[in-house]
Scaffold this motif. Structure first.
Motif, PDB file in Angstrom:
ATOM      1  N   UNK A 198       0.788  -1.225   0.000  1.00 40.69           N
ATOM      2  CA  UNK A 198       0.000   0.000   0.000  1.00 40.69           C
ATOM      3  C   UNK A 198       0.819   1.272   0.000  1.00 40.69           C
ATOM      4  N   UNK A 199       2.009   1.201   0.544  1.00 47.61           N
ATOM      5  CA  UNK A 199       2.822   2.403   0.676  1.00 47.61           C
ATOM      6  C   UNK A 199       3.237   2.954  -0.684  1.00 47.61           C
ATOM      7  N   UNK A 200       3.379   2.072  -1.694  1.00 45.35           N
ATOM      8  CA  UNK A 200       3.801   2.562  -3.000  1.00 45.35           C
ATOM      9  C   UNK A 200       2.724   2.374  -4.064  1.00 45.35           C
ATOM     10  N   UNK A 201       1.723   1.554  -3.776  1.00 50.70           N
ATOM     11  CA  UNK A 201       0.696   1.255  -4.758  1.00 50.70           C
ATOM     12  C   UNK A 201      -0.628   1.351  -4.004  1.00 50.70           C
ATOM     13  N   UNK A 202      -1.263   2.535  -4.105  1.00 48.04           N
ATOM     14  CA  UNK A 202      -2.393   2.800  -3.211  1.00 48.04           C
ATOM     15  C   UNK A 202      -3.525   1.808  -3.406  1.00 48.04           C
ATOM     16  N   UNK A 203      -4.119   1.367  -2.295  1.00 54.66           N
ATOM     17  CA  UNK A 203      -5.212   0.395  -2.299  1.00 54.66           C
ATOM     18  C   UNK A 203      -4.850  -0.888  -3.040  1.00 54.66           C
ATOM     19  N   UNK A 204      -3.612  -1.286  -2.936  1.00 56.05           N
ATOM     20  CA  UNK A 204      -3.209  -2.528  -3.603  1.00 56.05           C
ATOM     21  C   UNK A 204      -3.946  -3.719  -3.008  1.00 56.05           C
ATOM     22  N   UNK A 205      -4.472  -4.593  -3.881  1.00 57.25           N
ATOM     23  CA  UNK A 205      -5.106  -5.825  -3.378  1.00 57.25           C
ATOM     24  C   UNK A 205      -4.074  -6.821  -2.866  1.00 57.25           C
ATOM     25  N   UNK A 206      -2.786  -6.543  -3.099  1.00 56.24           N
ATOM     26  CA  UNK A 206      -1.762  -7.477  -2.634  1.00 56.24           C
ATOM     27  C   UNK A 206      -1.633  -7.353  -1.122  1.00 56.24           C
ATOM     28  N   UNK A 207      -1.746  -8.505  -0.420  1.00 52.76           N
ATOM     29  CA  UNK A 207      -1.691  -8.422   1.036  1.00 52.76           C
ATOM     30  C   UNK A 207      -0.316  -7.997   1.537  1.00 52.76           C
ATOM     31  N   UNK A 208      -0.277  -7.389   2.716  1.00 51.95           N
ATOM     32  CA  UNK A 208       0.993  -7.129   3.384  1.00 51.95           C
ATOM     33  C   UNK A 208       1.411  -8.415   4.098  1.00 51.95           C
ATOM     34  N   UNK A 209       2.515  -9.003   3.645  1.00 48.69           N
ATOM     35  CA  UNK A 209       2.944 -10.288   4.220  1.00 48.69           C
ATOM     36  C   UNK A 209       3.767 -10.088   5.493  1.00 48.69           C
ATOM     37  N   UNK A 210       3.979  -8.828   5.875  1.00 48.43           N
ATOM     38  CA  UNK A 210       4.834  -8.509   7.031  1.00 48.43           C
ATOM     39  C   UNK A 210       6.194  -9.176   6.912  1.00 48.43           C
ATOM     40  N   UNK A 211       6.779  -9.056   5.712  1.00 48.74           N
ATOM     41  CA  UNK A 211       8.114  -9.596   5.498  1.00 48.74           C
ATOM     42  C   UNK A 211       9.125  -8.804   6.312  1.00 48.74           C
TER      43      UNK A 211
END
Ligand code: HEC
Ligand code: HEC
Ligand code: HEC
Ligand code: HEC
Ligand code: HEC
Ligand code: HEC
Length: 462
Positions: free
Chosen positions: A214-227
């Protein structure tokens, strides 16, 4: 007013003339010529006498280039980067510095841009370094250059670049393919990643995106995996290595580097320690391997891994379905393996070694080799569709011990089994279990049963 006009035109034509002369002068003495003159001065310092010095100083100034048809490019970087192959230029300033650690990737065969990016044909710095609009591949920042190793070395481990294998592992285990296609396999919710390394070589963007889409691609459907930072870095390396560029066969001939460290990994993965010891440490079902590389040639050892039956008729050692360089890697590992290696391999096992492990390991190899995995799955999980069989799919083998004794399973493997049909009016199920008794020995089949039993998931006791 009348007198001012000719003055104005005179001034204007002077400016145009100056610009033209400037352009001509620049074309005649572009920066690369200045660099070459400077390089010649550096070289001349080391010459023994005045005649030799003057020869070097007066050498012709020419554009240097590496023609690389196998990589579909022409690189002129060495027009300025003149000392890359000259160890005496170790301490020279850029762009003259000697390039350490390049062999065997010599400029004449590899050029520079396949690892660094940049624009090979350009001879001025800004264009060559690709820092211009519309050029897709600007120079990779220093800490990401090694990602390019994965453009050619696509499997196993690249020595010194653990990020590539780590990134590939994360990609395959985190479900990325659920949304992304890679080389034709995967979902379509996210973009196809097959060309990711050629399309968007902005490492910092990729890395931030992995830390928080989300930080670089607003409202991204890609989940944050907390890598973690390391994981994001590893995935970025892997992404940068993904290109499907056409290369000559020479360049793609070493997909897998046969390093000892990768050999060790295979040795662990294939569980060789279940039968072998090294320097006395490990199992004793096969010979000790500490001295094998001294006793046998690489060719002999290679054959032993491909076809133990040929070398020792009646061998209990499984035949391994490994590619040439994977076998080379194991042989490289065996040549240097010590009792301490065996000790550390044993200490990292989740279960201690037992005498049954040899049979189980042999059974596992047969299960993979004779194609059982094709219908029953690598993890024995079943699930391959089998229309009109009861349940509609090939069953999991993880619960066989609930329904059968080990001897009954041995009989099923020997004689085969046709699945009961769901609906007798419809055609029989296309997949059935073929009989194996003419293909596999009783001993092989018992070992497969041992292997199946080692993986049984017991029903919860009640
Ligand atoms: C016109 C001369 C010239 C050409 C052509 C040229 N370079 Fe350079 N390069 C330089 C100079 C000068 C430096 C050092 C000064 C600097 O860092 O800007 C440098 C620095 C570098 C660096 C290290 C610093 C950095 O910016 O990351 C790399 C890597 C590099 N060049 C790669 C290449 C590659 C690859 C090519 C061919 C596509 C190339 N160069 C073509 C002049 C050139
Ligand atoms: C096989 C891949 C590969 C090839 C081919 C290659 N390089 Fe490199 N180069 C690297 C790596 C990796 C580094 C970073 C080394 C490090 O981290 O110290 C590097 C470092 C450099 C640096 C120093 C960068 C810095 O910031 O200090 C320069 C300059 C450079 N390369 C220029 C070239 C030129 C010019 C060529 C072509 C003649 C070339 N390289 C070919 C992999 C390659
Ligand atoms: C354009 C494709 C290409 C790229 C990019 C590349 N390599 Fe290679 N690499 C090769 C080829 C081809 C060979 C075999 C060279 C030979 O023997 O002539 C090789 C050989 C090697 C070897 C020796 C393998 C052996 O047989 O022992 C190592 C180690 C290696 N590469 C590491 C690297 C590293 C590290 C990088 C990145 C800095 C890199 N390579 C980038 C193609 C590539
Ligand atoms: C639930 C679906 C989903 C999953 C799972 C997922 N992604 Fe994504 N991904 C997307 C979508 C949608 C985009 C496009 C929007 C964006 O840029 O965030 C994207 C964008 C990307 C991009 C940028 C592509 C580009 O060039 O713009 C990369 C790289 C990427 N994903 C890699 C991965 C990796 C690696 C994983 C596994 C760790 C993963 N994705 C898991 C949906 C997903
Ligand atoms: C199921 C047991 C078993 C497993 C697993 C096994 N081996 Fe063997 N291996 C043997 C036996 C037994 C021999 C002795 C000759 C024979 O009967 O084939 C042997 C022989 C060898 C030899 C020749 C030794 C010599 O001095 O003659 C090598 C090398 C070897 N194995 C390497 C490996 C490697 C590497 C692995 C893992 C990839 C492996 N083995 C896995 C049982 C096994
Ligand atoms: C062509 C596909 C195919 C292959 C190859 C195959 N099987 Fe089967 N297997 C089946 C089917 C279908 C069944 C019947 C399941 C049923 O009763 O519905 C079955 C049943 C079994 C069963 C009994 C499980 C049960 O729940 O009834 C065992 C054990 C078994 N297979 C082991 C093996 C082994 C070991 C191999 C390799 C040597 C192998 N299979 C290869 C398709 C296959």
């Amino acid at each position: 007013m009348e007198r001012r006009l000719p003055q104005f035109f005179f001034a204007l034509s002077m400016i145009v003339l100056a610009l033209m002369l400037g352009a001509i002068w620049q074309a005649a003495s572009p920066a690369w010529k200045t660099y070459q003159q400077e390089f010649h001065r550096l070289e001349a310092v080391g010459e023994p006498n005045a005649a030799a010095k003057s020869d070097v100083l007066n050498a012709a100034l020419v554009i240097k280039q590496d023609l690389l048809p196998g990589l579909q490019r022409v690189d002129r970087c060495t027009t300025c980067h003149l000392g890359v192959e000259d160890p005496t230029m170790k301490n020279a300033p850029q762009p003259f510095t000697f390039h350490a650690n390049l062999a065997p990737h010599i400029p004449a065969k590899f050029g520079c841009t396949v690892c660094h990016g940049g624009q090979g044909l350009a001879t001025d710095q800004q264009n060559a370094h690709g820092q211009v609009p519309f050029w897709q591949e600007p120079l990779l920042p220093r800490e990401y250059i090694r990602a390019s190793c994965g453009r050619c070395h696509k499997e196993g481990e690249v020595p010194g670049v653990p990020e590539l294998a780590d990134g590939r592992r994360l990609f395959e285990t985190q479900g990325c393919r659920g949304c992304h296609k890679l080389n034709g396999v995967g979902g379509t919710i996210g973009p196809d990643l097959t060309e990711e390394g050629a399309i968007r070589r902005f490492p910092e963007w990729l890395e931030r995106h992995f830390l928080d889409p989300n930080a670089v691609s607003r409202n991204s459907p890609m989940p944050n995996f907390h890598f973690t930072k390391e994981q994001a870095r590893a995935l970025t390396f892997y992404m940068l290595s993904l290109t499907s560029e056409q290369m000559g066969t020479y360049y793609s001939s070493v997909r897998l580097i046969p390093s000892a460290s990768y050999g060790r990994e295979l040795f662990v993965e294939k569980n060789c320690i279940a039968c072998h010891s090294i320097g006395g440490v490990g199992a004793k079902n096969g010979p000790d391997l500490a001295q094998v590389a001294k006793q046998h040639s690489p060719g002999w050892l290679d054959e032993q891994l491909v076809n133990p039956q040929l070398i020792y008729p009646g061998s209990t050692m499984p035949a391994y379905d490994l590619e040439t360089n994977a076998r080379k890697a194991i042989i490289t590992f065996m040549a240097s393996a010590t009792a301490e290696d065996a000790q550390s391999i044993l200490s990292q096992r989740t279960k201690p070694l037992t005498p049954q492990d040899a049979a189980i390991e042999a059974g596992k190899q047969s299960f993979a080799r004779f194609g059982c995995v094709g219908c029953h799955g690598l993890q024995l999980q079943g699930g391959v569709p089998n229309p009109n069989s009861q349940g509609g799919e090939v069953p999991s083998l993880l619960h066989a011990s609930d329904d059968y004794t080990k001897e009954e399973v041995v009989k099923i493997i020997q004689n085969g089994k046709v699945p009961p049909v769901e609906n007798t009016a419809r055609p029989a199920a296309p997949l059935y279990m073929p009989p194996w008794k003419s293909v596999l020995t009783d001993e092989d089949i018992h070992r497969i049963a041992d292997y199946l039993w080692s993986l049984q998931k017991k029903k919860d006791a009640w």
